[in-house]
Write a protein that holds these residues in place. Structure first.
Motif, PDB file in Angstrom:
ATOM      1  N   ASN A  68      45.141  41.014  41.932  1.00  0.00           N
ATOM      2  CA  ASN A  68      46.420  41.292  41.274  1.00  0.00           C
ATOM      3  C   ASN A  68      46.817  40.209  40.273  1.00  0.00           C
ATOM      4  OD1 ASN A  68      46.723  39.579  43.542  1.00  0.00           O
ATOM      5  ND2 ASN A  68      48.926  39.896  43.546  1.00  0.00           N
ATOM      6  N   VAL A  69      46.013  39.144  40.166  1.00  0.00           N
ATOM      7  CA  VAL A  69      46.286  38.096  39.180  1.00  0.00           C
ATOM      8  C   VAL A  69      45.056  37.921  38.286  1.00  0.00           C
ATOM      9  CG1 VAL A  69      47.911  36.841  40.653  1.00  0.00           C
ATOM     10  CG2 VAL A  69      45.481  36.269  40.746  1.00  0.00           C
ATOM     11  N   GLN A  70      45.285  37.493  37.064  1.00  0.00           N
ATOM     12  CA  GLN A  70      44.180  37.297  36.145  1.00  0.00           C
ATOM     13  C   GLN A  70      43.321  36.130  36.630  1.00  0.00           C
ATOM     14  OE1 GLN A  70      45.394  36.790  32.097  1.00  0.00           O
ATOM     15  NE2 GLN A  70      43.304  36.902  31.289  1.00  0.00           N
ATOM     16  N   SER A  71      42.035  36.385  36.821  1.00  0.00           N
ATOM     17  CA  SER A  71      41.168  35.361  37.392  1.00  0.00           C
ATOM     18  C   SER A  71      39.711  35.683  37.107  1.00  0.00           C
ATOM     19  CB  SER A  71      41.394  35.262  38.914  1.00  0.00           C
ATOM     20  OG  SER A  71      41.201  36.518  39.531  1.00  0.00           O
ATOM     21  N   SER A  72      38.851  34.696  37.349  1.00  0.00           N
ATOM     22  CA  SER A  72      37.403  34.865  37.212  1.00  0.00           C
ATOM     23  C   SER A  72      36.799  35.057  38.594  1.00  0.00           C
ATOM     24  CB  SER A  72      36.777  33.647  36.537  1.00  0.00           C
ATOM     25  OG  SER A  72      37.274  33.479  35.228  1.00  0.00           O
ATOM     26  N   HIS A  73      35.769  35.891  38.660  1.00  0.00           N
ATOM     27  CA  HIS A  73      35.148  36.284  39.919  1.00  0.00           C
ATOM     28  C   HIS A  73      33.792  35.581  40.053  1.00  0.00           C
ATOM     29  CE1 HIS A  73      34.348  39.322  43.152  1.00  0.00           C
ATOM     30  NE2 HIS A  73      33.096  39.069  42.815  1.00  0.00           N
ATOM     31  N   ILE A  74      33.574  34.898  41.182  1.00  0.00           N
ATOM     32  CA  ILE A  74      32.312  34.204  41.438  1.00  0.00           C
ATOM     33  C   ILE A  74      31.839  34.531  42.854  1.00  0.00           C
ATOM     34  CG2 ILE A  74      31.183  31.959  41.714  1.00  0.00           C
ATOM     35  CD1 ILE A  74      33.059  30.831  39.609  1.00  0.00           C
ATOM     36  N   GLU A  75      30.563  34.930  42.972  1.00  0.00           N
ATOM     37  CA  GLU A  75      29.965  35.202  44.278  1.00  0.00           C
ATOM     38  C   GLU A  75      28.750  34.305  44.482  1.00  0.00           C
ATOM     39  OE1 GLU A  75      29.151  39.186  45.430  1.00  0.00           O
ATOM     40  OE2 GLU A  75      30.961  39.987  44.498  1.00  0.00           O
ATOM     41  N   LEU A  76      28.671  33.706  45.661  1.00  0.00           N
ATOM     42  CA  LEU A  76      27.565  32.801  45.987  1.00  0.00           C
ATOM     43  C   LEU A  76      26.894  33.211  47.284  1.00  0.00           C
ATOM     44  CD1 LEU A  76      29.391  29.372  45.500  1.00  0.00           C
ATOM     45  CD2 LEU A  76      27.830  30.424  43.867  1.00  0.00           C
ATOM     46  N   LYS A  77      25.571  33.062  47.323  1.00  0.00           N
ATOM     47  CA  LYS A  77      24.828  33.169  48.569  1.00  0.00           C
ATOM     48  C   LYS A  77      24.629  31.753  49.082  1.00  0.00           C
ATOM     49  CE  LYS A  77      20.242  34.322  50.361  1.00  0.00           C
ATOM     50  NZ  LYS A  77      18.863  34.762  49.987  1.00  0.00           N
ATOM     51  N   VAL A  78      25.111  31.484  50.303  1.00  0.00           N
ATOM     52  CA  VAL A  78      25.044  30.124  50.843  1.00  0.00           C
ATOM     53  C   VAL A  78      24.484  30.148  52.260  1.00  0.00           C
ATOM     54  CG1 VAL A  78      27.010  29.349  49.452  1.00  0.00           C
ATOM     55  CG2 VAL A  78      27.396  30.246  51.762  1.00  0.00           C
TER      56      VAL A  78
ATOM     57  N   VAL B 119      31.328  23.633  48.884  1.00  0.00           N
ATOM     58  CA  VAL B 119      31.413  24.460  47.676  1.00  0.00           C
ATOM     59  C   VAL B 119      32.753  24.252  46.972  1.00  0.00           C
ATOM     60  CG1 VAL B 119      31.425  26.816  46.784  1.00  0.00           C
ATOM     61  CG2 VAL B 119      29.814  26.182  48.594  1.00  0.00           C
ATOM     62  N   THR B 120      33.831  24.252  47.733  1.00  0.00           N
ATOM     63  CA  THR B 120      35.151  24.123  47.112  1.00  0.00           C
ATOM     64  C   THR B 120      35.357  22.757  46.466  1.00  0.00           C
ATOM     65  OG1 THR B 120      36.111  23.515  49.269  1.00  0.00           O
ATOM     66  CG2 THR B 120      36.246  25.836  48.611  1.00  0.00           C
ATOM     67  N   ALA B 121      34.583  21.751  46.898  1.00  0.00           N
ATOM     68  CA  ALA B 121      34.674  20.433  46.269  1.00  0.00           C
ATOM     69  C   ALA B 121      34.281  20.501  44.799  1.00  0.00           C
ATOM     70  CB  ALA B 121      33.790  19.433  47.014  1.00  0.00           C
TER      71      ALA B 121
ATOM     72  N   LYS C 279      39.248  20.659  38.860  1.00  0.00           N
ATOM     73  CA  LYS C 279      40.688  20.917  38.978  1.00  0.00           C
ATOM     74  C   LYS C 279      40.993  22.407  38.746  1.00  0.00           C
ATOM     75  CE  LYS C 279      41.942  16.234  37.545  1.00  0.00           C
ATOM     76  NZ  LYS C 279      41.998  15.770  38.950  1.00  0.00           N
ATOM     77  N   THR C 280      40.161  23.237  39.356  1.00  0.00           N
ATOM     78  CA  THR C 280      40.287  24.688  39.213  1.00  0.00           C
ATOM     79  C   THR C 280      41.045  25.269  40.399  1.00  0.00           C
ATOM     80  OG1 THR C 280      38.194  24.776  38.017  1.00  0.00           O
ATOM     81  CG2 THR C 280      39.003  26.842  38.922  1.00  0.00           C
ATOM     82  N   ASN C 281      42.051  26.072  40.114  1.00  0.00           N
ATOM     83  CA  ASN C 281      42.855  26.682  41.167  1.00  0.00           C
ATOM     84  C   ASN C 281      42.138  27.896  41.753  1.00  0.00           C
ATOM     85  OD1 ASN C 281      45.095  27.114  42.830  1.00  0.00           O
ATOM     86  ND2 ASN C 281      45.991  28.562  41.369  1.00  0.00           N
ATOM     87  N   ILE C 282      41.957  27.913  43.072  1.00  0.00           N
ATOM     88  CA  ILE C 282      41.345  29.046  43.768  1.00  0.00           C
ATOM     89  C   ILE C 282      42.440  29.982  44.237  1.00  0.00           C
ATOM     90  CG2 ILE C 282      39.922  29.751  45.721  1.00  0.00           C
ATOM     91  CD1 ILE C 282      38.623  26.983  45.643  1.00  0.00           C
ATOM     92  N   THR C 283      42.403  31.234  43.786  1.00  0.00           N
ATOM     93  CA  THR C 283      43.446  32.195  44.178  1.00  0.00           C
ATOM     94  C   THR C 283      43.086  32.961  45.440  1.00  0.00           C
ATOM     95  OG1 THR C 283      42.502  33.890  42.716  1.00  0.00           O
ATOM     96  CG2 THR C 283      44.236  32.499  41.809  1.00  0.00           C
ATOM     97  N   SER C 284      41.779  33.114  45.729  1.00  0.00           N
ATOM     98  CA  SER C 284      41.377  33.777  46.972  1.00  0.00           C
ATOM     99  C   SER C 284      39.942  33.416  47.315  1.00  0.00           C
ATOM    100  CB  SER C 284      41.520  35.298  46.876  1.00  0.00           C
ATOM    101  OG  SER C 284      40.518  35.851  46.044  1.00  0.00           O
TER     102      SER C 284
ATOM    103  N   LYS D 145      25.482  33.590  54.212  1.00  0.00           N
ATOM    104  CA  LYS D 145      26.760  34.244  53.999  1.00  0.00           C
ATOM    105  C   LYS D 145      26.989  34.403  52.501  1.00  0.00           C
ATOM    106  CE  LYS D 145      28.602  34.678  58.174  1.00  0.00           C
ATOM    107  NZ  LYS D 145      29.016  35.977  58.731  1.00  0.00           N
ATOM    108  N   ILE D 146      27.883  35.300  52.149  1.00  0.00           N
ATOM    109  CA  ILE D 146      28.316  35.426  50.756  1.00  0.00           C
ATOM    110  C   ILE D 146      29.743  34.913  50.658  1.00  0.00           C
ATOM    111  CG2 ILE D 146      28.821  37.017  48.855  1.00  0.00           C
ATOM    112  CD1 ILE D 146      26.684  38.866  49.963  1.00  0.00           C
ATOM    113  N   LEU D 147      29.966  33.980  49.769  1.00  0.00           N
ATOM    114  CA  LEU D 147      31.316  33.481  49.492  1.00  0.00           C
ATOM    115  C   LEU D 147      31.783  34.085  48.180  1.00  0.00           C
ATOM    116  CD1 LEU D 147      30.988  29.655  50.313  1.00  0.00           C
ATOM    117  CD2 LEU D 147      31.637  31.538  51.835  1.00  0.00           C
ATOM    118  N   VAL D 148      32.972  34.662  48.203  1.00  0.00           N
ATOM    119  CA  VAL D 148      33.535  35.290  47.011  1.00  0.00           C
ATOM    120  C   VAL D 148      34.812  34.545  46.638  1.00  0.00           C
ATOM    121  CG1 VAL D 148      34.362  37.422  45.959  1.00  0.00           C
ATOM    122  CG2 VAL D 148      32.607  37.520  47.739  1.00  0.00           C
ATOM    123  N   PHE D 149      34.817  33.983  45.441  1.00  0.00           N
ATOM    124  CA  PHE D 149      35.968  33.219  44.958  1.00  0.00           C
ATOM    125  C   PHE D 149      36.597  33.924  43.767  1.00  0.00           C
ATOM    126  CE2 PHE D 149      33.157  30.116  46.894  1.00  0.00           C
ATOM    127  CZ  PHE D 149      34.010  29.307  47.618  1.00  0.00           C
ATOM    128  N   ARG D 150      37.911  33.834  43.685  1.00  0.00           N
ATOM    129  CA  ARG D 150      38.626  34.166  42.455  1.00  0.00           C
ATOM    130  C   ARG D 150      39.336  32.892  42.018  1.00  0.00           C
ATOM    131  NH1 ARG D 150      39.017  38.819  39.960  1.00  0.00           N
ATOM    132  NH2 ARG D 150      38.026  40.613  40.920  1.00  0.00           N
TER     133      ARG D 150
END
Length: 216
Positions: free
Chosen positions: A134-144, A154-156, A162-167, A180-185
């Motif tokens: 519901n917010v403008q964001s970039s989508h990233i998926e990782l296999k970890v 990963v979040t480090a 200095k990127t804000n993670i919305t989900s 596992k698959i990690l999905v970030f917005r």
């Protein structure tokens, strides 16, 4: 997330001796699809849907039967017993009830009294919020690798930029318990530097898996 945070509190109800005509009017007036049927103690004893009303209503071609059939009481067509949920239930857990039982709504009950209702639409809206779409964001998926400490590692990298993670969502990787698959917005105008550093750290990008860094 708790049920009480997504439920609708302003509920339209009817008693079991109300007529099909009354239910039809209520559905049309409030643009709703379900009506909990309650007794004098506000206990849920049944539920009717717009489909129940439609199936019980006479055909438009049977004018002579219209008035008499619309006067039938709701207790003759309501679904019972009714599965209910509690306001302190987790939304993620009641999602399985919607899926397994193929329900379109669930009444919310506390101390045996009706206090709210959750519908399929509420669940879909919640899913949109949880996934951050519901917010403008970039989508990233990782296999970890599926091991302790992988998420903060990963979040480090996002923190470094200095990127804000919305989900953040975590999925199983097919039937392989080792990954596992990690999905970030993330909220950034240019995700390329983050993506480059994720690749440099050795993480396998599933999306975007085609984005190359700038040529040097």
């Amino acid at each position: 997330m708790l049920v009480e945070s997504i439920m609708t509190k302003n509920i339209q109800t009817l008693p079991p001796d109300a007529t099909i005509a009354e239910a039809l009017q209520l559905l049309q007036q409030h643009h709703i699809r379900h009506i909990p049927i309650t007794n004098e103690k506000n206990h849920v004893i049944g539920i009717v849907s717009d489909r129940d009303i439609r199936d019980a209503s006479p055909s438009v071609f049977s004018k002579a039967a219209v008035q008499s059939e619309l006067q039938h009481e709701l207790q003759s067509i309501m679904s019972q017993p009714v599965i209910t949920i509690h306001p302190l239930d987790f939304v993620e857990e009641i999602a399985s009830i919607f899926y397994e039982k193929e329900f379109a709504c669930l009444p919310v009950v506390s101390n045996n009294e009706l206090i709210g209702i959750v519908t399929e639409k509420d669940m879909l809206h919640t899913l949109i919020q949880l996934t951050g779409t519901n917010v403008q964001s970039s989508h990233i998926e990782l296999k970890v690798p599926h091991r302790p400490g992988i998420l903060p590692e990963v979040t480090a990298i996002f923190g470094k930029h200095k990127t804000n993670i919305t989900s953040v969502l975590v999925y199983p990787y097919h039937d392989d318990p080792n990954y596992k698959i990690l999905v970030f917005r993330i909220q950034t105008m240019n995700p390329v530097p983050v993506i480059e550093d994720l690749r440099k750290a050795g993480y396998e990008l599933l999306w975007p898996n085609h984005m190359a860094g700038p040529t040097r």
